[in-house]
Design a protein around this motif. Structure first.
Motif, PDB file in Angstrom:
ATOM      1  N   MET A  12       7.746  18.608 -21.300  1.00 50.51           N
ATOM      2  CA  MET A  12       7.479  17.364 -21.935  1.00 50.51           C
ATOM      3  C   MET A  12       8.200  16.277 -21.621  1.00 50.51           C
ATOM      4  O   MET A  12       9.171  16.181 -20.919  1.00 50.51           O
ATOM      5  CB  MET A  12       7.744  17.592 -23.482  1.00 50.51           C
ATOM      6  CG  MET A  12       7.499  16.778 -24.477  1.00 50.51           C
ATOM      7  SD  MET A  12       7.499  17.347 -26.379  1.00 50.51           S
ATOM      8  CE  MET A  12       9.362  17.504 -26.301  1.00 50.51           C
ATOM      9  N   HIS A  31       6.253  13.619 -14.165  1.00 49.38           N
ATOM     10  CA  HIS A  31       6.861  14.348 -14.707  1.00 49.38           C
ATOM     11  C   HIS A  31       6.132  15.751 -14.964  1.00 49.38           C
ATOM     12  O   HIS A  31       6.615  16.727 -14.793  1.00 49.38           O
ATOM     13  CB  HIS A  31       7.618  13.927 -16.083  1.00 49.38           C
ATOM     14  CG  HIS A  31       8.346  14.819 -16.771  1.00 49.38           C
ATOM     15  ND1 HIS A  31       9.889  14.880 -16.732  1.00 49.38           N
ATOM     16  CD2 HIS A  31       8.105  15.849 -17.699  1.00 49.38           C
ATOM     17  CE1 HIS A  31      10.384  15.924 -17.610  1.00 49.38           C
ATOM     18  NE2 HIS A  31       8.995  16.150 -18.098  1.00 49.38           N
ATOM     19  N   HIS A  42       5.911  19.886 -13.733  1.00 54.72           N
ATOM     20  CA  HIS A  42       6.234  21.133 -14.490  1.00 54.72           C
ATOM     21  C   HIS A  42       5.334  22.110 -14.151  1.00 54.72           C
ATOM     22  O   HIS A  42       5.476  23.368 -14.444  1.00 54.72           O
ATOM     23  CB  HIS A  42       5.640  20.811 -15.955  1.00 54.72           C
ATOM     24  CG  HIS A  42       6.945  20.436 -16.922  1.00 54.72           C
ATOM     25  ND1 HIS A  42       7.970  21.083 -16.947  1.00 54.72           N
ATOM     26  CD2 HIS A  42       6.875  19.244 -17.732  1.00 54.72           C
ATOM     27  CE1 HIS A  42       8.830  20.410 -17.911  1.00 54.72           C
ATOM     28  NE2 HIS A  42       8.258  19.230 -18.186  1.00 54.72           N
ATOM     29  N   GLU A 102      13.540  21.063 -17.949  1.00 59.52           N
ATOM     30  CA  GLU A 102      13.257  19.840 -17.932  1.00 59.52           C
ATOM     31  C   GLU A 102      14.128  18.803 -17.048  1.00 59.52           C
ATOM     32  O   GLU A 102      13.436  17.871 -16.568  1.00 59.52           O
ATOM     33  CB  GLU A 102      13.602  19.274 -19.590  1.00 59.52           C
ATOM     34  CG  GLU A 102      12.759  20.014 -20.542  1.00 59.52           C
ATOM     35  CD  GLU A 102      11.043  19.314 -20.640  1.00 59.52           C
ATOM     36  OE1 GLU A 102      11.190  18.432 -19.588  1.00 59.52           O
ATOM     37  OE2 GLU A 102      10.239  19.758 -20.716  1.00 59.52           O
TER      38      GLU A 102
HETATM   39 ZN   LIG Z   1       8.832  17.972 -19.686  1.00 64.47          ZN
END
Ligand SMILES: [Zn+2]
Length: 629
Positions: A1, A314, A318, A348
């Protein structure tokens, strides 16, 4: 996220070949869960869902809606958006259902169960919806758009998390479905999808909107982008080029570590009221082959493009971790009794670090821009507990005191990876870095093979150097804050005066506004100018001025209760492009002045990360290897 906030005060495809005639066999039920969602008959902003389970062979069975879903690190309790749950036998007689807690129900006489039905509320309005990140939420707007994050709409029966689903959605004629969920059939009014197991129901959000999508091929990956834009101002075609450039760069950066066959971007734009409702929260949530992004429509094309690049890059990273490198806790995710992994520094942190590193590595940004991003993370990380063990925080993230330090995974989490990268670069003479580690872990594991949570760090140390083990022990598992200057020194960087670009005209450095609340002699709190940026300095704003209003909108009394109104004055400025004309109203002595100017590119002098002119050849060579290899 990935979250970003605009509020200043915070700062495959499986084809089911089974023929329809089989369904006429009333003696045996299908082996999958049949889910039906009706978007064509919204009632009081609620959507009805019906679930038909396979034959149940126990006297009772529990039904669950997730308490928490992967990629979010807090309890969402999606069961609160479900109401009027009923169970029926094949003759339409009601069976008894009892609620066990907010997210689970017991169905009695389960052997007779034919279906359950319930109504679902969306999260974009209605009670408690703003406690759910908009990118993980649902939005029902009859005939206009439906954002479906199915974890708040479709549940699972006890012992059936690995049972396949067939999802039928009846939809309004004017709206088209966009999703990476495999389609069995589609028409103007009925879409039928398949999911291998419950996880795929929630890993593939669906966006219904008027047609506004593009798709293109990047070597062997098929990329799709669909946009819901309330006024229709943002067209998917306009963002194709930027996404294409970014994803080509990401694929080059990842090398063989990427094997994603397709990737879909669902961009749901909301209006300012929605943004206020969510307290300024915007961002994206990752999935294996797609991402849901929620931004505000008032962003200008330039701003939206940059935000898409930062946020979607980003989310795409993931696909490496946690999607291809994850522990058993994530692989066998318990939606209603979660065990959290210790490795948010990686899921993250590594992801966010790569989302910045690839931009300098592939020439999308210059060196100083990269250093400024490091500085920003350094500054923001100071808002959190620097001596909290990162692995301990990760394992306990759903509870305090860890939950309120969660956002540090994007700040210190990224910096931890920078330090690891620099240690490995130094020890390998520039040859290897954290990307090499991740490429090797991706080969060893993958989507279907989780690692053992307590063994990962030892495994990484065995692949690399003892110095890496010392760093993990002290600064990731341990509680010793990192002295970043030691790491900057390895690559000839230091802290020094520099000019940094600011996120908006409201800032005096890259994280604080140019004004602060101070009481006047009558005890009334006012916003007093305590620093300048190039734009407001040019307009004639001076330190000590009392800030009264922005672009004709006057600030209310400065107090907590007026937070929303204060934000309403400030938030439009985050959408301005560099040519926006605006005014600032200030009081200087007895005089009220309205000063006009153009946004331009506001910047300010600050102490930042700069290149050390006295750096030796070894440090410079390592710097090059770090940023450019
Ligand atoms: Zn993330």
């Amino acid at each position: 996220m990935k979250k970003s906030s605009l509020i200043l005060s915070l700062g495959f495809s499986i084809v089911f070949l089974g023929c329809a005639a089989l369904k006429n066999n009333t003696l045996s039920r299908p082996a999958y869960v049949q889910a039906k969602v009706d978007l064509a008959a919204v009632n009081e902003d609620k959507v009805q869902v019906s679930l038909f389970p396979p034959t149940i062979t126990t006297d009772e069975i529990n039904f669950y809606i997730p308490q928490i879903v992967p990629g979010t690190y807090e309890y969402s309790n999606f069961g609160r958006f479900i109401e009027n749950i009923k169970a029926f036998d094949a003759k339409g007689n009601q069976l008894e259902v009892t609620a066990l807690d907010e997210n689970s129900w017991k169905i009695l006489e389960a052997r007779k169960l034919d279906k359950i039905t319930y109504w679902t509320q969306d999260t974009f309005d209605g009670p408690e919806g703003n406690e759910i990140y908009p990118m993980g939420g649902t939005n029902f707007q009859e005939g206009e758009t439906f954002l479906l994050n199915l974890h708040s709409m479709i549940g699972y029966f006890e012992g059936m998390k690995n049972t396949a689903y067939r999802l039928s959605i009846r939809s309004p004629k004017n709206l088209e479905a966009f999703t990476s969920l495999p389609s069995i059939s589609k028409s103007d009014t009925l879409d039928v999808f398949s999911a291998k197991r419950y996880f795929h129901i929630i890993d593939n959000p669906i966006l219904y909107s008027k047609p506004n999508a593009v798709s293109f091929d990047l070597d062997n990956i098929k990329v799709g982008l669909a946009i819901y834009s309330p006024t229709g101002v943002h067209k998917a075609e306009s963002y194709k080029e930027a996404i294409e450039e970014m994803m080509i760069a990401q694929k080059k950066f990842l090398g063989e570590a990427n094997n994603t066959p397709s990737y879909d971007i669902l961009l749901h734009l909301m209006d300012m009221d929605d943004l206020q409702y969510f307290g300024g929260m915007m961002g994206a949530l990752e999935h294996h082959t797609s991402t849901t992004v929620v931004f505000v429509e008032q962003m200008q094309a330039q701003e939206l493009t940059q935000s898409l690049v930062d946020v979607v890059s980003h989310e795409f990273f993931h696909t490496l971790t946690p999607l291809n490198i994850h522990s058993e806790e994530i692989h066998n995710f318990e939606y209603n009794r979660p065990l959290m992994s210790k490795h948010l520094w990686m899921y993250e942190g590594t992801t966010e670090y790569f989302a910045n590193l690839f931009q300098i590595n592939q020439g999308l940004i210059d060196e100083q821009n990269f250093y400024n991003r490091i500085l920003e993370k350094l500054n923001y990380s100071r808002r959190y507990d620097d001596s909290m063990s990162f692995t301990e925080m990760s394992a306990g993230i759903v509870e305090e005191p860890y939950q309120s330090n969660y956002a540090n995974v994007y700040q210190k989490g990224a910096l931890i990876n920078m330090c690891l990268d620099l240690i490995i670069r130094e020890q390998s003479g520039g040859e290897k870095g954290i990307l090499w580690v991740m490429q090797n872990l991706a080969k060893r594991y993958g989507t279907d093979k989780p690692f053992k949570d307590p063994e990962l760090i030892d495994e990484i140390v065995a692949m690399t150097y003892p110095e890496v083990g010392v760093f993990f022990k002290n600064h990731v598992e341990g509680t010793t804050p990192i002295n970043y200057l030691d790491y900057f020194k390895k690559v000839g960087l230091m802290m020094g005066e520099t000019e940094v670009p600011l996120p908006s005209i409201l800032f005096k450095d890259n994280q604080s506004p140019f004004f602060s609340p101070q009481p006047n002699k009558n005890g009334v709190v006012q916003y007093v100018v305590n620093g300048l940026n190039t734009t407001i300095e040019k307009m004639g704003v001076k330190e000590g001025d009392v800030f009264l209003g922005l672009d004709g909108k006057m600030l209310p009394e400065i107090k907590q209760e007026n937070g929303d109104q204060i934000n309403a004055v400030f938030s439009p400025s985050f959408m301005w492009d560099d040519k926006t004309e605006f005014s600032i109203t200030v009081q200087r002595g007895e005089e009220v002045l309205t000063l006009s100017g153009v946004t331009g590119s506001p910047s300010a002098k600050t102490i930042g990360v700069v290149e050390d002119p006295a750096a030796d050849a070894k440090a410079k060579a390592l710097r090059k290897a770090w940023m450019k290899n």
